[in-house]
Write a protein that holds these residues in place. Structure first.
Motif, PDB file in Angstrom:
ATOM      1  N   HIS A 129       0.863  -1.187   0.000  1.00 36.97           N
ATOM      2  CA  HIS A 129       0.000   0.000   0.000  1.00 36.97           C
ATOM      3  C   HIS A 129       0.902   1.241   0.000  1.00 36.97           C
ATOM      4  O   HIS A 129       1.593   1.515   0.980  1.00 36.97           O
ATOM      5  CB  HIS A 129      -0.909  -0.017   1.237  1.00 36.97           C
ATOM      6  CG  HIS A 129      -1.910   1.082   1.271  1.00 36.97           C
ATOM      7  ND1 HIS A 129      -3.029   1.044   2.089  1.00 36.97           N
ATOM      8  CD2 HIS A 129      -1.993   2.278   0.614  1.00 36.97           C
ATOM      9  CE1 HIS A 129      -3.736   2.146   1.918  1.00 36.97           C
ATOM     10  NE2 HIS A 129      -3.110   2.925   1.036  1.00 36.97           N
ATOM     11  N   CYS A 130       0.890   1.984  -1.114  1.00 37.08           N
ATOM     12  CA  CYS A 130       1.759   3.148  -1.292  1.00 37.08           C
ATOM     13  C   CYS A 130       0.955   4.435  -1.159  1.00 37.08           C
ATOM     14  O   CYS A 130      -0.251   4.460  -1.454  1.00 37.08           O
ATOM     15  CB  CYS A 130       2.441   3.099  -2.655  1.00 37.08           C
ATOM     16  SG  CYS A 130       3.362   1.571  -2.932  1.00 37.08           S
ATOM     17  N   ASN A 131       1.632   5.517  -0.762  1.00 40.15           N
ATOM     18  CA  ASN A 131       0.947   6.765  -0.457  1.00 40.15           C
ATOM     19  C   ASN A 131       1.660   7.960  -1.073  1.00 40.15           C
ATOM     20  O   ASN A 131       2.823   8.229  -0.770  1.00 40.15           O
ATOM     21  CB  ASN A 131       0.865   6.952   1.059  1.00 40.15           C
ATOM     22  CG  ASN A 131       0.016   5.908   1.733  1.00 40.15           C
ATOM     23  OD1 ASN A 131      -1.197   6.056   1.839  1.00 40.15           O
ATOM     24  ND2 ASN A 131       0.635   4.815   2.169  1.00 40.15           N
ATOM     25  N   ASP A 132       0.947   8.682  -1.922  1.00 36.31           N
ATOM     26  CA  ASP A 132       1.411   9.912  -2.555  1.00 36.31           C
ATOM     27  C   ASP A 132       2.674   9.698  -3.393  1.00 36.31           C
ATOM     28  O   ASP A 132       3.217   8.597  -3.494  1.00 36.31           O
ATOM     29  CB  ASP A 132       1.567  11.028  -1.528  1.00 36.31           C
ATOM     30  CG  ASP A 132       0.272  11.831  -1.362  1.00 36.31           C
ATOM     31  OD1 ASP A 132      -0.666  11.653  -2.160  1.00 36.31           O
ATOM     32  OD2 ASP A 132       0.194  12.652  -0.422  1.00 36.31           O
ATOM     33  N   TRP A 133       3.159  10.783  -4.026  1.00 41.65           N
ATOM     34  CA  TRP A 133       4.216  10.632  -5.027  1.00 41.65           C
ATOM     35  C   TRP A 133       5.494  10.040  -4.460  1.00 41.65           C
ATOM     36  O   TRP A 133       6.252   9.376  -5.188  1.00 41.65           O
ATOM     37  CB  TRP A 133       4.513  11.978  -5.695  1.00 41.65           C
ATOM     38  CG  TRP A 133       5.335  12.949  -4.888  1.00 41.65           C
ATOM     39  CD1 TRP A 133       4.888  13.983  -4.135  1.00 41.65           C
ATOM     40  CD2 TRP A 133       6.772  12.981  -4.778  1.00 41.65           C
ATOM     41  NE1 TRP A 133       5.936  14.663  -3.545  1.00 41.65           N
ATOM     42  CE2 TRP A 133       7.102  14.067  -3.926  1.00 41.65           C
ATOM     43  CE3 TRP A 133       7.804  12.212  -5.302  1.00 41.65           C
ATOM     44  CZ2 TRP A 133       8.425  14.389  -3.600  1.00 41.65           C
ATOM     45  CZ3 TRP A 133       9.118  12.529  -4.973  1.00 41.65           C
ATOM     46  CH2 TRP A 133       9.420  13.609  -4.137  1.00 41.65           C
ATOM     47  N   HIS A 134       5.748  10.249  -3.164  1.00 40.32           N
ATOM     48  CA  HIS A 134       7.003   9.806  -2.562  1.00 40.32           C
ATOM     49  C   HIS A 134       7.226   8.303  -2.698  1.00 40.32           C
ATOM     50  O   HIS A 134       8.368   7.832  -2.678  1.00 40.32           O
ATOM     51  CB  HIS A 134       7.030  10.183  -1.073  1.00 40.32           C
ATOM     52  CG  HIS A 134       6.655  11.608  -0.810  1.00 40.32           C
ATOM     53  ND1 HIS A 134       5.338  12.017  -0.670  1.00 40.32           N
ATOM     54  CD2 HIS A 134       7.412  12.713  -0.668  1.00 40.32           C
ATOM     55  CE1 HIS A 134       5.312  13.320  -0.449  1.00 40.32           C
ATOM     56  NE2 HIS A 134       6.541  13.764  -0.453  1.00 40.32           N
ATOM     57  N   THR A 135       6.136   7.542  -2.819  1.00 39.39           N
ATOM     58  CA  THR A 135       6.243   6.071  -2.905  1.00 39.39           C
ATOM     59  C   THR A 135       5.573   5.521  -4.164  1.00 39.39           C
ATOM     60  O   THR A 135       5.432   4.307  -4.311  1.00 39.39           O
ATOM     61  CB  THR A 135       5.612   5.416  -1.662  1.00 39.39           C
ATOM     62  OG1 THR A 135       4.206   5.738  -1.611  1.00 39.39           O
ATOM     63  CG2 THR A 135       6.258   5.922  -0.385  1.00 39.39           C
ATOM     64  N   ALA A 136       5.165   6.410  -5.080  1.00 36.47           N
ATOM     65  CA  ALA A 136       4.345   6.001  -6.220  1.00 36.47           C
ATOM     66  C   ALA A 136       5.074   5.112  -7.221  1.00 36.47           C
ATOM     67  O   ALA A 136       4.431   4.407  -8.013  1.00 36.47           O
ATOM     68  CB  ALA A 136       3.808   7.244  -6.936  1.00 36.47           C
TER      69      ALA A 136
END
Length: 470
Positions: A129-136
């Motif tokens: 489960h990734c969140n926002d551009w930092h981990t996209a």
């Protein structure tokens, strides 16, 4: 179900914005539902370990990237049954004076994402489960490189306005295959759009409110990605955030000098008196307190609020503003503090204790946002019996109902904001029973993470069914 939850900030360890609140509360709620959750974040210098000591999980983690092999080490901290925190450590990238706002942020978070992916290969979760551009970019690594048991991917968009757009050299650094740099995948007008990777490659995408999920498919709110989001609309859902009721509860809030509940709501006035006097404003009964907490940027509506303040100061009201942001608004608000002594308190800082006092002591909470993916402030305010006055966008529209649980305006003008505040003040001054009934209604609203976490569980199960071809 094993969940690998990746975020650039996690409350209470490091908090810059609302993402940290979600990353702190949702995994906890998921673990209570029986999930095993591994939360992953960078090992920043600023981390507050809450009196606990992490242990070394991986002394050397190889991180293959476009300019050669780099390394990290990984710490682990057990938080509760079924919930662990993993820290990706690299001194050059994360031992800095703040978590964000460096020229090499794109490189720092590409490194973090690839390191997190390599950690996921070790832990082998069911869902990443990734969140926002930092981990996209992580779903891209899964799409191209994953060679373990099938894993599902979910990408959560908390704010579409920040997309991690960078030059092509960062695409080369990312180590995605050259073929991925095309308009159907991660290319964006000759640039590398990191958030686009999350939208293109994830099995499912969610935003943090149902209304925002619809808004971002339009040119007005889509930030240039509305066409892609419309294309992936079958995989896009909206799930409202919740609030952490362990932290935000007027009945046991450690920052409130006087605790209160629905049955002792009259004590809220004592909190208001304490707050006003603490900030150098002389309390007198019958004058309502309006408040604003947030970043001082146009997204949060500070431009129309500033325009409305002179007319508000002609009324028998107090106002408190807490937040930081644009230097222009810092100077403008400081001038207003000088112009209206005893009426308005301007606090140009982040102060968690003061924020709790403001939620607890205010009569009305203002959120005139230009756009608002979800918004937590209005939900926190309601928990403390503070009635929200909001613009009807995103999660604000989903959580505040005109005349029932607050006041709503739609036109993005200071006059529309003033009209909604006038409706609120009319209730306060001319219909005390109606005001107290609304105050009680907002306190009864359920914005806990319990129901939201169950919706995420359903989404995870749907993703796994997709992976299994069910």
């Amino acid at each position: 179900m094993n969940i690998f939850f990746v975020s650039s900030e996690v409350n209470p360890f490091v908090k810059v914005g609302g993402l940290a609140d979600v990353a702190g509360a949702l995994p906890k709620a998921l673990s209570k539902l029986g999930c095993s959750v591994s939360v992953v974040m960078p090992g920043y210098r600023q981390i507050d370990f809450q009196g606990k000591s992490p242990s070394k999980f991986q002394k050397v983690l190889d991180v293959p990237l476009g300019y050669g092999n780099e390394t990290a080490d990984v710490d682990k901290l057990s938080l509760m049954k079924g919930l662990d925190l993993y820290l990706i450590n690299n001194g050059a990238y994360f031992q800095r004076e703040s978590p964000y706002d460096f020229p090499d942020d794109k490189r720092r978070f590409i490194f973090f994402s690839r390191a997190s992916y390599e950690l996921a290969r070790i832990l082998q979760p069911d869902i990443i489960h990734c969140n926002d551009w930092h981990t996209a970019i992580i779903p891209g690594y899964v799409r191209y490189f994953w060679d373990k048991e099938p894993v599902g991917t979910l990408f959560s968009i908390h704010n579409l306005a920040y997309q991690g757009v960078c030059d092509r050299d960062m695409f080369l650094y990312s180590s995605l295959p050259e073929s991925a740099f095309n308009p159907e995948e991660v290319e964006y007008y000759g640039k590398f759009n990191i958030m686009k990777a999350g939208i293109v490659y994830s099995d499912m995408i969610n935003t943090v409110s149902p209304t925002y999920a619809e808004e971002i498919k339009t040119p007005e709110f889509g930030c240039g990605l509305d066409g892609l989001l419309k294309k992936r609309s079958d995989a896009l859902v909206g799930i409202l955030n919740g609030i952490d009721e362990d932290e935000f509860n007027p009945g046991n809030d450690k920052y409130l000098p006087i605790k209160f509940t629905l049955d002792t709501i009259d004590k809220k006035e004592d909190v208001k008196k304490f707050l006003l006097e603490k900030l150098g404003l002389s309390y007198h009964k019958g004058a309502p307190l309006l408040s604003f907490i947030g970043r001082l940027w146009d997204q949060k509506g500070i431009d129309i609020l500033v325009q409305a303040i002179p007319e508000l100061m002609d009324k028998d009201v107090y106002m408190i503003i807490l937040g930081t942001g644009s230097e222009y608004y810092h100077k403008t608000l400081e001038q207003m503090r000088e112009a209206y002594p005893g009426k308005i308190s301007i606090n140009l800082k982040f102060d968690n204790e003061l924020a709790h006092l403001i939620y607890g002591g205010s009569d009305f909470f203002l959120m005139p946002s230009k756009f608002e993916p979800c918004g937590l402030g209005q939900m926190i305010a309601m928990k403390y019996g503070t009635i929200p006055v909001v613009r009807g966008v995103g999660g604000l529209k989903d959580t505040v109902k005109e005349g029932e649980t607050g006041f709503v305006f739609f036109d993005y003008t200071y006059t529309a904001l003033l009209e909604s505040i006038d409706r609120a003040l009319n209730l306060y001054w001319n219909d005390r029973d109606g005001f107290y009934n609304m105050r009680k209604r907002v306190m009864l609203e359920d914005h806990s993470w319990d129901s939201s976490a169950k919706k995420y569980m359903e989404l995870y199960s749907k993703i796994l069914d997709l992976k299994r071809g069910v």
